[in-house]
Each structure stands twice: as C-alpha cells, then as structure tokens.
Design a protein around this motif. Structure first.
Motif, PDB file in Angstrom:
ATOM      1  N   ASP A  23     -53.848  45.923 -36.228  1.00  0.00           N
ATOM      2  CA  ASP A  23     -53.771  46.983 -35.236  1.00  0.00           C
ATOM      3  C   ASP A  23     -54.922  46.890 -34.235  1.00  0.00           C
ATOM      4  O   ASP A  23     -54.973  47.669 -33.278  1.00  0.00           O
ATOM      5  CB  ASP A  23     -53.785  48.360 -35.901  1.00  0.00           C
ATOM      6  CG  ASP A  23     -52.421  48.749 -36.453  1.00  0.00           C
ATOM      7  OD1 ASP A  23     -51.436  48.632 -35.699  1.00  0.00           O
ATOM      8  OD2 ASP A  23     -52.345  49.153 -37.623  1.00  0.00           O
ATOM      9  N   VAL A 139     -45.050  60.513 -29.178  1.00  0.00           N
ATOM     10  CA  VAL A 139     -46.119  60.563 -30.174  1.00  0.00           C
ATOM     11  C   VAL A 139     -46.718  61.966 -30.244  1.00  0.00           C
ATOM     12  O   VAL A 139     -47.011  62.475 -31.334  1.00  0.00           O
ATOM     13  CB  VAL A 139     -47.201  59.508 -29.854  1.00  0.00           C
ATOM     14  CG1 VAL A 139     -48.388  59.654 -30.805  1.00  0.00           C
ATOM     15  CG2 VAL A 139     -46.611  58.100 -29.958  1.00  0.00           C
ATOM     16  N   TRP A 158     -60.209  57.395 -38.729  1.00  0.00           N
ATOM     17  CA  TRP A 158     -59.221  56.922 -37.765  1.00  0.00           C
ATOM     18  C   TRP A 158     -58.090  56.222 -38.516  1.00  0.00           C
ATOM     19  O   TRP A 158     -58.328  55.391 -39.393  1.00  0.00           O
ATOM     20  CB  TRP A 158     -59.855  55.944 -36.789  1.00  0.00           C
ATOM     21  CG  TRP A 158     -60.880  56.526 -35.869  1.00  0.00           C
ATOM     22  CD1 TRP A 158     -61.844  57.444 -36.185  1.00  0.00           C
ATOM     23  CD2 TRP A 158     -61.054  56.214 -34.484  1.00  0.00           C
ATOM     24  NE1 TRP A 158     -62.617  57.731 -35.080  1.00  0.00           N
ATOM     25  CE2 TRP A 158     -62.159  56.990 -34.023  1.00  0.00           C
ATOM     26  CE3 TRP A 158     -60.405  55.365 -33.591  1.00  0.00           C
ATOM     27  CZ2 TRP A 158     -62.607  56.912 -32.709  1.00  0.00           C
ATOM     28  CZ3 TRP A 158     -60.857  55.300 -32.289  1.00  0.00           C
ATOM     29  CH2 TRP A 158     -61.942  56.070 -31.843  1.00  0.00           C
ATOM     30  N   THR A 159     -56.865  56.546 -38.132  1.00  0.00           N
ATOM     31  CA  THR A 159     -55.728  55.918 -38.795  1.00  0.00           C
ATOM     32  C   THR A 159     -54.488  56.050 -37.923  1.00  0.00           C
ATOM     33  O   THR A 159     -54.521  56.689 -36.867  1.00  0.00           O
ATOM     34  CB  THR A 159     -55.484  56.541 -40.181  1.00  0.00           C
ATOM     35  OG1 THR A 159     -54.515  55.745 -40.890  1.00  0.00           O
ATOM     36  CG2 THR A 159     -54.984  57.971 -40.070  1.00  0.00           C
ATOM     37  N   THR A 160     -53.395  55.434 -38.371  1.00  0.00           N
ATOM     38  CA  THR A 160     -52.091  55.550 -37.712  1.00  0.00           C
ATOM     39  C   THR A 160     -51.177  56.349 -38.630  1.00  0.00           C
ATOM     40  O   THR A 160     -50.501  55.783 -39.490  1.00  0.00           O
ATOM     41  CB  THR A 160     -51.492  54.158 -37.430  1.00  0.00           C
ATOM     42  OG1 THR A 160     -51.600  53.347 -38.618  1.00  0.00           O
ATOM     43  CG2 THR A 160     -52.235  53.458 -36.305  1.00  0.00           C
ATOM     44  N   GLU A 163     -47.399  55.391 -38.958  1.00  0.00           N
ATOM     45  CA  GLU A 163     -47.236  54.133 -39.679  1.00  0.00           C
ATOM     46  C   GLU A 163     -47.470  54.327 -41.172  1.00  0.00           C
ATOM     47  O   GLU A 163     -46.857  53.648 -42.009  1.00  0.00           O
ATOM     48  CB  GLU A 163     -48.217  53.104 -39.119  1.00  0.00           C
ATOM     49  CG  GLU A 163     -48.024  51.695 -39.653  1.00  0.00           C
ATOM     50  CD  GLU A 163     -48.994  50.707 -39.028  1.00  0.00           C
ATOM     51  OE1 GLU A 163     -48.735  49.500 -39.122  1.00  0.00           O
ATOM     52  OE2 GLU A 163     -50.016  51.139 -38.452  1.00  0.00           O
ATOM     53  N   ASP A 173     -56.083  59.543 -33.744  1.00  0.00           N
ATOM     54  CA  ASP A 173     -54.865  59.076 -34.403  1.00  0.00           C
ATOM     55  C   ASP A 173     -53.699  59.027 -33.417  1.00  0.00           C
ATOM     56  O   ASP A 173     -52.875  58.104 -33.458  1.00  0.00           O
ATOM     57  CB  ASP A 173     -54.529  59.980 -35.589  1.00  0.00           C
ATOM     58  CG  ASP A 173     -55.669  60.081 -36.588  1.00  0.00           C
ATOM     59  OD1 ASP A 173     -56.456  59.115 -36.682  1.00  0.00           O
ATOM     60  OD2 ASP A 173     -55.792  61.121 -37.256  1.00  0.00           O
ATOM     61  N   LEU A 176     -54.277  55.808 -31.392  1.00  0.00           N
ATOM     62  CA  LEU A 176     -53.931  54.570 -32.092  1.00  0.00           C
ATOM     63  C   LEU A 176     -52.419  54.394 -32.200  1.00  0.00           C
ATOM     64  O   LEU A 176     -51.910  53.266 -32.079  1.00  0.00           O
ATOM     65  CB  LEU A 176     -54.573  54.569 -33.483  1.00  0.00           C
ATOM     66  CG  LEU A 176     -56.107  54.505 -33.512  1.00  0.00           C
ATOM     67  CD1 LEU A 176     -56.619  54.687 -34.928  1.00  0.00           C
ATOM     68  CD2 LEU A 176     -56.609  53.192 -32.913  1.00  0.00           C
ATOM     69  N   GLU A 177     -51.694  55.482 -32.415  1.00  0.00           N
ATOM     70  CA  GLU A 177     -50.231  55.373 -32.489  1.00  0.00           C
ATOM     71  C   GLU A 177     -49.636  55.023 -31.121  1.00  0.00           C
ATOM     72  O   GLU A 177     -48.685  54.240 -31.032  1.00  0.00           O
ATOM     73  CB  GLU A 177     -49.622  56.681 -33.010  1.00  0.00           C
ATOM     74  CG  GLU A 177     -49.792  56.896 -34.495  1.00  0.00           C
ATOM     75  CD  GLU A 177     -48.931  55.963 -35.344  1.00  0.00           C
ATOM     76  OE1 GLU A 177     -48.217  55.101 -34.787  1.00  0.00           O
ATOM     77  OE2 GLU A 177     -48.979  56.104 -36.585  1.00  0.00           O
ATOM     78  N   ARG A 180     -50.309  51.350 -30.457  1.00  0.00           N
ATOM     79  CA  ARG A 180     -49.406  50.513 -31.258  1.00  0.00           C
ATOM     80  C   ARG A 180     -47.991  50.525 -30.685  1.00  0.00           C
ATOM     81  O   ARG A 180     -47.336  49.482 -30.582  1.00  0.00           O
ATOM     82  CB  ARG A 180     -49.394  51.023 -32.707  1.00  0.00           C
ATOM     83  CG  ARG A 180     -48.622  50.150 -33.686  1.00  0.00           C
ATOM     84  CD  ARG A 180     -48.876  50.609 -35.107  1.00  0.00           C
ATOM     85  NE  ARG A 180     -48.293  51.912 -35.353  1.00  0.00           N
ATOM     86  CZ  ARG A 180     -47.049  52.104 -35.821  1.00  0.00           C
ATOM     87  NH1 ARG A 180     -46.267  51.071 -36.076  1.00  0.00           N
ATOM     88  NH2 ARG A 180     -46.593  53.312 -36.033  1.00  0.00           N
TER      89      ARG A 180
END
Length: 279
Positions: A23, A139, A158-160, A163, A173, A176-177, A180
C-alpha cells in the motif's frame, strides 16, 4: 504549492508501511527497507531533541474530528470549465526547495524528455474529475468516523479499514483508502500525496492531495467536494512528494507575508544638510 525543507514521515504511517508495504509502493522489499531507514533516522533525530521538542512532535499527529468544519462548503458539483483550458502558470506541485536526494544517470536527451513527460502529473480531464469526486464520496460514505483510541486502543494507528473489513476510521484512514482506490482506478501513485494540515479549530488533520497539471486538489473526509488546495480552509504543514511514501517536505504557508526588508537610511541631499546646519 511551495515546498520547503525535508520533513520526516509520520511515525504511524511508517508503521503502516511496515505492516502493508504494497500500500506504500510497488516493491515490498524496497518499502520495508525504506521504512527501516525512516525509523533509524527518526531515532537519531529524537536523540538530539529536547523533551519539550519531543512532546510537541508527539501531539502533531492528525486527530479525528467529530463533526464537519462549518467552513467546508461548495456551491455545486459542476465540472469546473476553467480547468479545460491549459494552466496559465507552471505546475505548482513541482518541488522548488525540497532537500531531497535523487539518483542521477546520463541518458539520451530525447529519452529523458519522453521520460519526463511520462512521469509528469496527469491532466485534469472531466473523466479524472468525475473519478475523484466519485471515490471521495464513496469512501466518505463507507467509513464511520471514530477515533483510533476507541477503535484500536491507541492514539494514532494508520490503516485501511475497508480493506481490513472494518467500518470505522479517522482522517488518515480515509486518506489511505482513497489513495488505494484511486491507484486501482488507474491514477498514478506519483500524483497522490498525503498532506498534514491544521484546521480552523487548531486540530491536526490529514487529507489526500491529487497533483495534476491544473494544480493540486484536495480529497477530504470533512467535505463532499473535491476542491483546489488554496480553497481548503487549512494551514498547510507537510506533505508527501511525488507519491513517494518516505519523501516528505514542509509546506510554506501562502498566507504568510514575507519578512520586511531592513530599511536603508535615506541619503541626505546637500541642500537639506545646508538647511539643517543653519537651524
């Protein structure tokens, strides 16, 4: 957008890249190695900082905001027709003073010109404009905003979430989505840059910048509208450069007036000196 000195990538973002390297780049091995270098650089810098500086750095991470900023409004969803014409100014996203080391190789001038054109930012077309608005809205609707402390038990993670099969996330977040999703939709990674800002409430926040030949545009979980960066009601702090996960630079505040130059003493004219001597 004018960039200044090199900045360290956010520590929680580096940790994200270590967990999900694909990512953050197309080569997992390179991303993991770069993340290790970023961790080492941060540790070396932290050893030189005072406790006061360390405390200030710890509170500079983006913070979730529970309700939309009232300043974030837009008149309509209409395609901005002024973007159909070529930009009148050079590309604003070019790094002018960022202290970033790049490798140099001698190539054929024609090959170099072609590569520069291929590596440049995408044109802002009606298709891209529609894609940005669609993904921004999708999103924003798919994630319910909640703090990392409430979701993960830590202040900055921090994350998706989509996903990962989660419904909750905070500002980074969303970023990042969107990053992506846009890469999956064909937008080049080099055009997608995370930026850290300060809101009108004085809170840290993260947004996604899409760099195009018409300038930088903001995708924000606090707004349904994709807007030019100058119209976003934020104080800009730092951002990625050319989509590189670990290349970050400070952003110079366009509203800050330059320091006035020191005034030079006026030279007295001979006539004035004569009058003064007679008084």
């Amino acid at each position: 957008m004018t960039l200044g000195a090199t900045a360290m990538p956010p520590q929680a973002y580096v940790a994200f890249c270590e967990r999900q390297p694909l990512d953050c780049g197309s080569d997992a091995g390179q991303v993991i190695a770069a993340a290790a270098r970023a961790d080492a650089d941060r540790a070396a810098l932290s050893a030189l900082m005072s406790p006061h500086q360390l405390a200030a750095a710890a509170v500079s991470a983006p913070a979730a905001i529970s309700e939309p900023d009232p300043h974030l409004t837009k008149a309509s969803w209409a395609w901005p027709t002024e973007l159909l014409a070529p930009a009148a100014e050079p590309l604003e996203a070019v790094v002018r003073r960022a202290d970033i080391v790049t490798s140099v190789a001698f190539v054929d001038p024609a090959t170099e010109a072609h590569a520069a054109q291929e590596a440049g930012p995408p044109a802002m077309t009606p298709e891209l404009w529609s894609k940005l608005n669609r993904i921004n809205d999708r999103v924003n609707r798919a994630i319910l905003e909640r703090t990392d402390l409430d979701t993960y038990g830590t202040t900055d993670y921090w994350t998706t979430p989509l996903e990962d099969g989660q419904r909750y996330g905070d500002c980074e977040d969303f970023v990042l989505e969107k990053q992506r999703a846009l890469i999956a939709a064909g937008v080049p990674r080099r055009a997608l840059n995370i930026a850290l800002v300060t809101t009108s409430r004085g809170e840290g926040h993260a947004v996604l910048l899409v760099s195009t030949r018409a300038g930088d545009f903001v995708l924000d979980n606090m707004s349904a509208w994709v807007t030019p960066w100058r119209q976003a009601p934020y104080r800009w702090r730092q951002r990625q450069v050319n989509g590189d996960a670990f290349a970050w630079a400070m952003i110079e505040d366009p509203t800050r007036a330059p320091a006035p130059a020191a005034a030079e003493p006026a030279m007295a004219k001979p006539k004035d000196l004569l009058i003064a001597s007679l008084r």
